[in-house]
Design an enzyme around this catalytic site. Structure first.
Site, short mmCIF file in Angstrom:
data_model
loop_
_atom_site.label_atom_id
_atom_site.label_comp_id
_atom_site.label_asym_id
_atom_site.label_seq_id
_atom_site.Cartn_x
_atom_site.Cartn_y
_atom_site.Cartn_z
N ARG A 51 14.05 4.21 22.93
CA ARG A 51 14.65 2.89 22.82
C ARG A 51 15.27 2.44 24.14
O ARG A 51 15.02 1.34 24.62
CB ARG A 51 15.73 2.88 21.73
CG ARG A 51 15.21 3.13 20.31
CD ARG A 51 16.36 3.10 19.33
NE ARG A 51 15.93 3.35 17.96
CZ ARG A 51 15.86 4.56 17.41
NH1 ARG A 51 16.20 5.62 18.13
NH2 ARG A 51 15.47 4.71 16.16
N ILE A 52 16.09 3.32 24.73
CA ILE A 52 16.77 2.95 25.98
C ILE A 52 15.80 3.00 27.15
O ILE A 52 15.73 2.06 27.96
CB ILE A 52 17.98 3.86 26.22
CG1 ILE A 52 19.02 3.69 25.10
CG2 ILE A 52 18.61 3.57 27.58
CD1 ILE A 52 20.16 4.68 25.16
N ASP B 181 7.08 11.39 28.48
CA ASP B 181 7.75 11.55 27.20
C ASP B 181 6.82 12.33 26.28
O ASP B 181 5.60 12.15 26.34
CB ASP B 181 8.07 10.18 26.59
CG ASP B 181 9.14 10.26 25.50
OD1 ASP B 181 9.14 11.25 24.74
OD2 ASP B 181 9.97 9.34 25.42
N VAL C 233 16.97 10.84 28.18
CA VAL C 233 16.61 11.82 27.15
C VAL C 233 17.82 12.20 26.32
O VAL C 233 18.96 12.09 26.76
CB VAL C 233 16.01 13.10 27.79
CG1 VAL C 233 14.71 12.80 28.50
CG2 VAL C 233 17.01 13.74 28.77
N ARG D 109 22.74 12.33 29.43
CA ARG D 109 23.76 13.33 29.15
C ARG D 109 23.90 14.24 30.36
O ARG D 109 22.92 14.58 31.03
CB ARG D 109 23.41 14.14 27.90
CG ARG D 109 23.23 13.31 26.64
CD ARG D 109 24.48 12.52 26.28
NE ARG D 109 25.60 13.36 25.89
CZ ARG D 109 25.84 13.76 24.65
NH1 ARG D 109 25.04 13.39 23.67
NH2 ARG D 109 26.87 14.52 24.38
N ASP E 110 26.19 8.54 35.63
CA ASP E 110 27.13 8.00 34.66
C ASP E 110 27.61 9.10 33.72
O ASP E 110 28.46 8.86 32.87
CB ASP E 110 26.48 6.87 33.85
CG ASP E 110 27.48 6.13 32.98
OD1 ASP E 110 28.58 5.81 33.49
OD2 ASP E 110 27.19 5.89 31.79
N GLU F 93 32.13 16.79 31.90
CA GLU F 93 32.84 15.52 32.07
C GLU F 93 34.03 15.36 31.13
O GLU F 93 34.93 14.55 31.37
CB GLU F 93 31.88 14.35 31.85
CG GLU F 93 31.35 14.23 30.45
CD GLU F 93 30.32 13.11 30.31
OE1 GLU F 93 30.43 12.35 29.34
OE2 GLU F 93 29.41 13.02 31.15
N HIS G 98 30.84 7.63 32.40
CA HIS G 98 30.10 7.52 31.14
C HIS G 98 30.40 6.19 30.46
O HIS G 98 30.81 6.13 29.29
CB HIS G 98 30.43 8.68 30.21
CG HIS G 98 29.29 9.03 29.29
ND1 HIS G 98 29.00 10.31 28.91
CD2 HIS G 98 28.37 8.25 28.67
CE1 HIS G 98 27.95 10.32 28.11
NE2 HIS G 98 27.55 9.06 27.94
#
Length: 330
Positions: free
Chosen positions: A156-157, A176, A207, A236, A260, A265, A297
């Site tokens: 989706r992203i 993918d 991912v 992530r 990000d 983190e 993030h």
């Protein structure tokens, strides 16, 4: 009917109150993460919504105690569910749901923005200007239409990012395990991660965090990239081996990166460490590099995304409590 939401921020309250008023349902909140030591707070409630980056912890008995207290579900208002022991929850009879697509545009636009910032050397110009150095020598930019962008994880992203990059004129390729025919008008699939890394000027990661994606970008992967290529991570932190990334940047194996999200983190992001010596030496080193951008993030952090995270998660809780199904259940 009463629902309790954990780890609620002030900026979520308007959306929560609006949903509660529209559905005439009591929704209470706290600012605590959901762990064994805070689990008792949910007693007396019918529904449970969490949002956190650290694992719930405990063992199967925690999930069994939730079911024994009358709860039917455990809902995360984020996409990631690696903080939840899903098998233990399901074994206890709890339906686990998430919000898989609160706003693909929010994270995808972040990746595009960071890419533009890197290829235009804006971080480096900011540093020069802060020192009253207005020279531009050595910082010639690249146009995005001259680049090949590689998307790892075209869901989706990632699919949204592919469309945005394509719209700006870039050539887009993707790797993918699942291929989406509806994206073939904007990208070309390659067969392996290695094929992608060798070809592209920008590697954009989208991912999920799982056993196959942890450590996806390590020393070997970084050595395959072009020395003038950039790495973007808005997925992530553990997807990249930070030790290897720091070493690759020092050795000039890649041109730069925008992060990000980073390993470890939880000890840093959304906290104020001003005036302190950072204990995370990798992050401290990355912050000193002129070709590195770090954000805490916040790819998800837009007005529409925050509202969707609240609305979709509460909609799912209501559906389950009413004996209905939801497409977001695991």
């Amino acid at each position: 009917m009463k629902i309790l939401m954990y780890s609620v921020r002030d900026d979520e309250q308007d959306a929560i109150q609006a949903w509660a008023a529209a559905h005439q349902i009591q929704v209470d909140t706290n600012d605590l993460e959901f762990h064994p030591e805070t689990a008792d707070l949910v007693k007396g409630y019918d529904g449970l919504v969490i949002q956190q980056r650290s694992p719930i912890g405990g063992d199967a008995s925690l999930y069994q105690s939730l079911a024994a207290a009358g709860l039917k579900q455990l809902t995360s208002r984020t996409a990631g569910v690696d903080t939840i022991d899903i098998p233990a929850a399901k074994a206890a009879g709890l339906v686990v749901t998430n919000v898989p697509a609160y706003s693909p545009n929010s994270v995808a636009e972040m990746s595009v923005a960071q890419t533009m910032r890197l290829i235009r050397n804006l971080e480096m110009f900011d540093q020069r200007i802060s020192q009253q150095n207005f020279q531009w020598a050595g910082l010639q930019a690249r146009e995005i239409r001259s680049l090949t962008v590689g998307i790892i994880g075209a869901g989706r992203i990632g699919g949204t990012a592919a469309r945005l990059f394509h719209g700006l004129g870039a050539k887009v390729i993707a790797y993918d395990v699942v291929r989406h025919p509806e994206l073939e008008d904007v990208l070309t699939y390659v067969d392996t991660k290695e094929d992608l890394l060798r070809q592209v000027d920008v590697v954009d990661l989208h991912v999920d965090l799982n056993e196959t994606s942890a450590g996806l970008i390590d020393a070997a992967a970084l050595k395959l990239m072009k020395t003038d290529a950039y790495l973007i991570n808005a997925s992530r932190g553990p997807v990249i081996v930070t030790d290897d990334l720091v070493a690759a940047l020092k050795a000039g194996e890649i041109a730069g990166c925008a992060l990000d999200t980073v390993e470890g983190e939880n000890a840093l992001f959304n906290q104020n460490h001003q005036g302190e010596v950072l204990q995370d030496t990798n992050v401290a080193q990355l912050m000193q590099m002129p070709n590195v951008i770090i954000t805490p993030h916040v790819g998800f952090y837009t007005n529409l995304a925050v509202k969707n995270m609240v609305d979709i998660s509460l909609d799912d809780v209501l559906a389950i409590l009413n004996g209905e199904t939801t497409a977001h259940a695991f």
